[in-house]
Design a protein around this motif. Structure first.
Motif, PDB file in Angstrom:
ATOM      1  N   ALA A  10       1.049  -1.435  -0.158  1.00 51.00           N
ATOM      2  CA  ALA A  10       0.099   0.022  -0.339  1.00 51.00           C
ATOM      3  C   ALA A  10       0.661   1.548   0.044  1.00 51.00           C
ATOM      4  N   ILE A  11       2.058   1.389   0.545  1.00 51.13           N
ATOM      5  CA  ILE A  11       2.719   2.233   0.530  1.00 51.13           C
ATOM      6  C   ILE A  11       3.262   2.784  -0.375  1.00 51.13           C
ATOM      7  N   GLU A  12       3.516   1.058  -0.880  1.00 51.66           N
ATOM      8  CA  GLU A  12       4.476   1.846  -2.398  1.00 51.66           C
ATOM      9  C   GLU A  12       3.811   1.763  -2.980  1.00 51.66           C
ATOM     10  N   GLU A  13       1.889   1.525  -3.513  1.00 46.55           N
ATOM     11  CA  GLU A  13       1.440   2.121  -4.286  1.00 46.55           C
ATOM     12  C   GLU A  13       0.846   3.970  -4.080  1.00 46.55           C
ATOM     13  N   LYS A  14       1.188   3.859  -2.767  1.00 46.52           N
ATOM     14  CA  LYS A  14       1.021   6.008  -2.626  1.00 46.52           C
ATOM     15  C   LYS A  14       1.726   6.400  -3.242  1.00 46.52           C
ATOM     16  N   VAL A  15       3.173   6.145  -3.047  1.00 44.56           N
ATOM     17  CA  VAL A  15       4.461   6.637  -3.310  1.00 44.56           C
ATOM     18  C   VAL A  15       4.531   6.597  -5.095  1.00 44.56           C
ATOM     19  N   GLY A  16       4.078   6.196  -5.252  1.00 49.05           N
ATOM     20  CA  GLY A  16       4.566   5.577  -7.317  1.00 49.05           C
ATOM     21  C   GLY A  16       3.285   6.514  -7.510  1.00 49.05           C
ATOM     22  N   ALA A  66       2.474   9.468  -6.404  1.00 42.60           N
ATOM     23  CA  ALA A  66       2.311  10.699  -5.915  1.00 42.60           C
ATOM     24  C   ALA A  66       3.951  11.224  -6.660  1.00 42.60           C
ATOM     25  N   GLU A  67       4.581  10.032  -7.213  1.00 40.61           N
ATOM     26  CA  GLU A  67       5.742  10.295  -7.963  1.00 40.61           C
ATOM     27  C   GLU A  67       5.091  10.667  -9.464  1.00 40.61           C
ATOM     28  N   ARG A  68       4.090   9.770  -9.856  1.00 40.69           N
ATOM     29  CA  ARG A  68       3.490   9.725 -11.307  1.00 40.69           C
ATOM     30  C   ARG A  68       2.474  11.293 -11.081  1.00 40.69           C
ATOM     31  N   GLN A  69       2.498  11.947 -10.142  1.00 38.63           N
ATOM     32  CA  GLN A  69       1.784  13.081  -9.940  1.00 38.63           C
ATOM     33  C   GLN A  69       2.249  13.384 -10.338  1.00 38.63           C
ATOM     34  N   ARG A  70       3.389  14.250 -10.037  1.00 40.83           N
ATOM     35  CA  ARG A  70       4.563  14.840  -9.960  1.00 40.83           C
ATOM     36  C   ARG A  70       5.157  15.206 -11.187  1.00 40.83           C
ATOM     37  N   GLU A  71       5.486  13.845 -11.534  1.00 40.82           N
ATOM     38  CA  GLU A  71       6.321  13.968 -12.829  1.00 40.82           C
ATOM     39  C   GLU A  71       4.989  15.028 -13.781  1.00 40.82           C
ATOM     40  N   PHE A  72       3.648  14.718 -14.242  1.00 35.44           N
ATOM     41  CA  PHE A  72       2.649  14.806 -14.801  1.00 35.44           C
ATOM     42  C   PHE A  72       2.642  16.032 -14.799  1.00 35.44           C
ATOM     43  N   LEU A  73       2.184  16.816 -13.401  1.00 41.28           N
ATOM     44  CA  LEU A  73       3.113  18.357 -13.155  1.00 41.28           C
ATOM     45  C   LEU A  73       3.811  19.043 -13.330  1.00 41.28           C
ATOM     46  N   ASP A  74       4.721  18.297 -12.985  1.00 36.80           N
ATOM     47  CA  ASP A  74       5.929  18.649 -13.935  1.00 36.80           C
ATOM     48  C   ASP A  74       6.216  18.602 -15.073  1.00 36.80           C
ATOM     49  N   GLU A  75       5.785  17.824 -16.202  1.00 33.37           N
ATOM     50  CA  GLU A  75       5.293  17.917 -17.154  1.00 33.37           C
ATOM     51  C   GLU A  75       4.654  18.833 -18.373  1.00 33.37           C
ATOM     52  N   ALA A  76       3.559  19.116 -17.222  1.00 34.15           N
ATOM     53  CA  ALA A  76       2.588  20.040 -17.970  1.00 34.15           C
ATOM     54  C   ALA A  76       2.736  21.348 -17.386  1.00 34.15           C
ATOM     55  N   GLU A  77       3.877  21.289 -16.632  1.00 31.58           N
ATOM     56  CA  GLU A  77       4.610  22.910 -16.518  1.00 31.58           C
ATOM     57  C   GLU A  77       5.704  23.521 -17.124  1.00 31.58           C
ATOM     58  N   ARG A  78       6.588  22.208 -17.474  1.00 33.28           N
ATOM     59  CA  ARG A  78       7.558  22.754 -18.928  1.00 33.28           C
ATOM     60  C   ARG A  78       7.018  22.997 -20.052  1.00 33.28           C
ATOM     61  N   ARG A  79       5.674  21.776 -20.164  1.00 27.92           N
ATOM     62  CA  ARG A  79       4.834  22.228 -22.224  1.00 27.92           C
ATOM     63  C   ARG A  79       4.144  23.715 -21.946  1.00 27.92           C
TER      64      ARG A  79
END
Length: 96
Positions: A34-40, A42-55
């Motif tokens: 459950a912890i690994e799933e939640k961390v993953g 959060a990481e995917r969400q951060r990557e998505f937001l970072d990519e959106a900001e770059r674009r």
């Protein structure tokens, strides 16, 4: 490997135990998963937001976009298995 202590309510501990049993695993493994799933997540969400900001920054810097009609045609052709060239970018707000 390090150890972390967490405090669980009796109700949550029982729910975890029941869910782990139904999943055919131990409570420990269930909690780690459950912890690994939640961390993953959060990481995917951060990557998505970072990519959106770059674009967004790329758009702001040059104002170049793909016209929706052109992009839609491109995507439809890709869906049919074709290999079309990317449409030509246009300056936002200006019609050809």
């Amino acid at each position: 490997m390090s150890t972390t202590t967490i405090r669980l309510t009796d109700e949550l501990k029982a729910r975890i135990s029941h869910a782990a049993e139904r999943a055919g695993t131990t409570s420990h493994s269930f909690i780690l998963g459950a912890i690994e799933e939640k961390v993953g997540e959060a990481e995917r969400q951060r990557e998505f937001l970072d990519e959106a900001e770059r674009r967004w920054q790329a758009f702001v810097s040059d104002g170049q976009v793909f016209a929706w009609e052109d992009m839609r045609d491109y995507l439809e052709r890709r869906a049919r298995g074709e290999n079309p060239d990317l449409p030509v970018k246009k300056t936002y707000g200006r019609r050809p």
